[in-house]
Enzyme design. Structure first.
Site, PDB file in Angstrom:
ATOM      1  N   LYS A   1      15.259  21.041 -11.945  1.00 33.14           N
ATOM      2  CA  LYS A   1      14.584  19.763 -12.167  1.00 33.14           C
ATOM      3  C   LYS A   1      15.443  18.738 -12.898  1.00 33.14           C
ATOM      4  CE  LYS A   1      10.761  18.673 -11.661  1.00 33.14           C
ATOM      5  NZ  LYS A   1       9.410  18.992 -12.005  1.00 33.14           N
TER       6      LYS A   1
ATOM      7  N   SER B   1      13.828  20.399 -17.017  1.00 29.89           N
ATOM      8  CA  SER B   1      12.615  21.160 -17.269  1.00 29.89           C
ATOM      9  C   SER B   1      12.991  22.385 -18.092  1.00 29.89           C
ATOM     10  CB  SER B   1      12.008  21.596 -15.933  1.00 29.89           C
ATOM     11  OG  SER B   1      11.207  22.731 -16.112  1.00 29.89           O
TER      12      SER B   1
ATOM     13  N   GLU C   1       9.015   7.219 -16.706  1.00 29.35           N
ATOM     14  CA  GLU C   1       7.649   7.699 -16.968  1.00 29.35           C
ATOM     15  C   GLU C   1       7.187   7.278 -18.366  1.00 29.35           C
ATOM     16  OE1 GLU C   1       7.011  11.940 -15.197  1.00 29.35           O
ATOM     17  OE2 GLU C   1       9.130  11.643 -15.513  1.00 29.35           O
TER      18      GLU C   1
ATOM     19  N   HIS D   1       0.828  -1.226   0.000  1.00 29.49           N
ATOM     20  CA  HIS D   1       0.000   0.000   0.000  1.00 29.49           C
ATOM     21  C   HIS D   1       0.855   1.266   0.000  1.00 29.49           C
ATOM     22  CE1 HIS D   1      -3.428  -2.591   1.218  1.00 29.49           C
ATOM     23  NE2 HIS D   1      -2.482  -3.194   1.926  1.00 29.49           N
TER      24      HIS D   1
END
Ligand code: ARG
Length: 458
Positions: A286, A280, A293, A159
């Site tokens: 970033k 970024s 992803e 979880h």
């Protein structure tokens, strides 16, 4: 469009509308089948020779012509033109231009229906072998990493909450065995879909009785298809291919998701190499885990291809209906997509920096709650009671904002030999108790690595 060039010009009064050609022509997609189409024609031609339908010297010319088409294509020579409907017709046209009217004989006893079914099957079989190799390579990487980092601990999650201490390598080996099932699925796929459709003709079987078995063997198939209707109609092989690749995609996607989470500053377990990250355009600080992803995202695309194929195949009346032409793109796309995902995933793991200090730092003493309950069981307390006693401790600790291991002695009154047990409660101890086969203990991990070695060498 030059009507004389069209293969069915005998039957038609009018040429195809431009809009219809746009809907119908598939060369841009199915040129991917060139190699398989040539292989299929070479084997089919050999069959025709044995059956006495074409002569040996005729075949020699046809074969040389076909091989030169492939060689030309590999050299990047422009072979196809706007009037070629699909790769099968394009090859026949170029062959006929190269060797004259003899080229028109190659289609004897064959329809594009059994031709395309054969090419497509060969293609999926070839890609499957490549994908199996990529899966094995990824397994090897995972295995090497697990061997190298044996002994390093991390929190294990359920979880997305800290659950129990594990060895980092135990986590890695979970990838290995999941991939092993993906490989088994593909091996099963290869043995199931191993029949050659050639000889089925359009749908009723070719009128030229040639030795189908020899042709099939020549192409690497184990057998011939048993029924011509089934042979030209079925697309369950494509469905299964896309399903198997979607499953691999979803395996990768779940692990990629963990890697995304782990590379966040909140976790900090992992730093992906710059080569597998991106920045970024606006925020200078970033560094994003784009590789992972994208792998996660591509799994959606794989499932989309599977769904497209399913939708397409379910309603087309038997035998061949033109809808079936749409079967290629999802298959080509998924084969390419999964291959690049497997490669990137492997390279990203190989180059990643695993931050073991952070993994250890983040381990909460609550990870040991199950171990304390187990220790109480060993002191003769029934597990349910032990669970409640430890649950109470953890509850009190949570209210006080401390770890249960830090609670003062007064809270440990119900616990026999509390002092002794508290000393025992370490992450390493927890792991060492789990040497059951398949567990996270040192011996279990060794056992897993041994199994993996046998698989890799097998
Ligand atoms: N381009 C077609 C396909 O890929 C070839 C088969 C055409 N057959 C036919 N009967 N029109 O499905």
């Amino acid at each position: 469009m030059n009507r004389e060039n069209k293969m069915w010009s005998g039957r038609f009064d009018s040429t195809m509308a431009k809009s219809m050609a746009e809907l119908s022509f598939s060369l841009d997609v199915d040129k991917e089948l060139l190699e398989e189409d040539i292989q299929g024609s070479l084997a089919h031609g050999k069959g025709l020779v044995e059956a006495g339908v074409i002569g040996k010297t005729e075949y020699a010319k046809i074969a040389a012509g076909l091989r030169s088409i492939l060689a030309d294509a590999k050299k990047g020579k422009k072979l196809w033109n706007a009037e070629d409907e699909d790769i099968h017709m394009a090859v026949e046209r170029v062959l006929t231009e190269k060797i004259g009217n003899l080229g028109k004989k190659i289609h004897t006893g064959r329809s594009r229906n059994d031709q395309v079914a054969t090419d497509f099957k060969l293609y999926m079989r070839h890609k499957t072998i490549d994908i199996l190799d990529l899966l094995s390579k990824l397994q090897k990487t995972v295995y090497e990493l697990a061997k190298k980092h044996a002994g390093r601990l991390m929190p294990g999650y359920t979880h997305l909450q800290q659950a129990q201490p594990i060895q980092f390598s135990h986590y890695l080996m979970s990838i290995f065995f999941a991939l092993e099932r993906d490989k088994k699925r593909l091996s099963n796929f290869l043995s199931l879909h191993n029949e050659c459709p050639l000889g089925s003709g359009a749908m009723a079987g070719s009128a030229f009785s040639y030795n189908r078995k020899t042709v099939a063997t020549d192409l690497g198939f184990a057998d011939v298809s048993a029924n011509s209707i089934d042979a030209v109609s079925h697309r369950d092989m494509a469905l299964e291919f896309l399903s198997d690749l979607s499953i691999i995609g979803s395996t990768l996607s779940r692990y990629a998701e963990d890697m995304v989470i782990w590379s966040s500053s909140e976790f900090g377990f992992l730093t992906l190499h710059d080569k597998f990250s991106s920045g970024s355009s606006m925020m200078p600080q970033k560094k994003n885990p784009d590789s992972m992803e994208l792998i996660r995202g591509k799994s959606g695309r794989l499932i989309g291809n599977f769904t497209a194929m399913f939708t397409l195949a379910k309603g087309a009346p038997l035998t061949y209906s033109r809808d079936l032409q749409e079967d290629k793109l999802p298959v080509f796309d998924s084969a390419k997509t999964i291959s690049v995902c497997l490669q990137v995933f492997r390279e990203a793991l190989e180059t990643a920096k695993w931050n073991f200090e952070n993994m250890e730092k983040r381990m909460l003493p609550a990870l040991l709650a199950t171990d304390l309950a187990d220790l109480l069981v060993e002191k003769g307390i029934p597990f349910r009671d032990a669970h409640r006693i430890v649950g109470n401790l953890v509850g009190i600790a949570a209210k006080q904002g401390v770890n249960f291991t830090e609670l003062p002695d007064e809270h440990w009154k119900d616990i026999p030999k509390a002092k002794e047990l508290r000393k025992k409660l370490t992450f390493a101890y927890s792991v060492s108790r789990r040497n059951i086969e398949g567990g996270t203990g040192e011996k279990s991990l060794e056992q897993q690595l041994k199994k993996a070695k046998v698989i890799l060498e097998g």
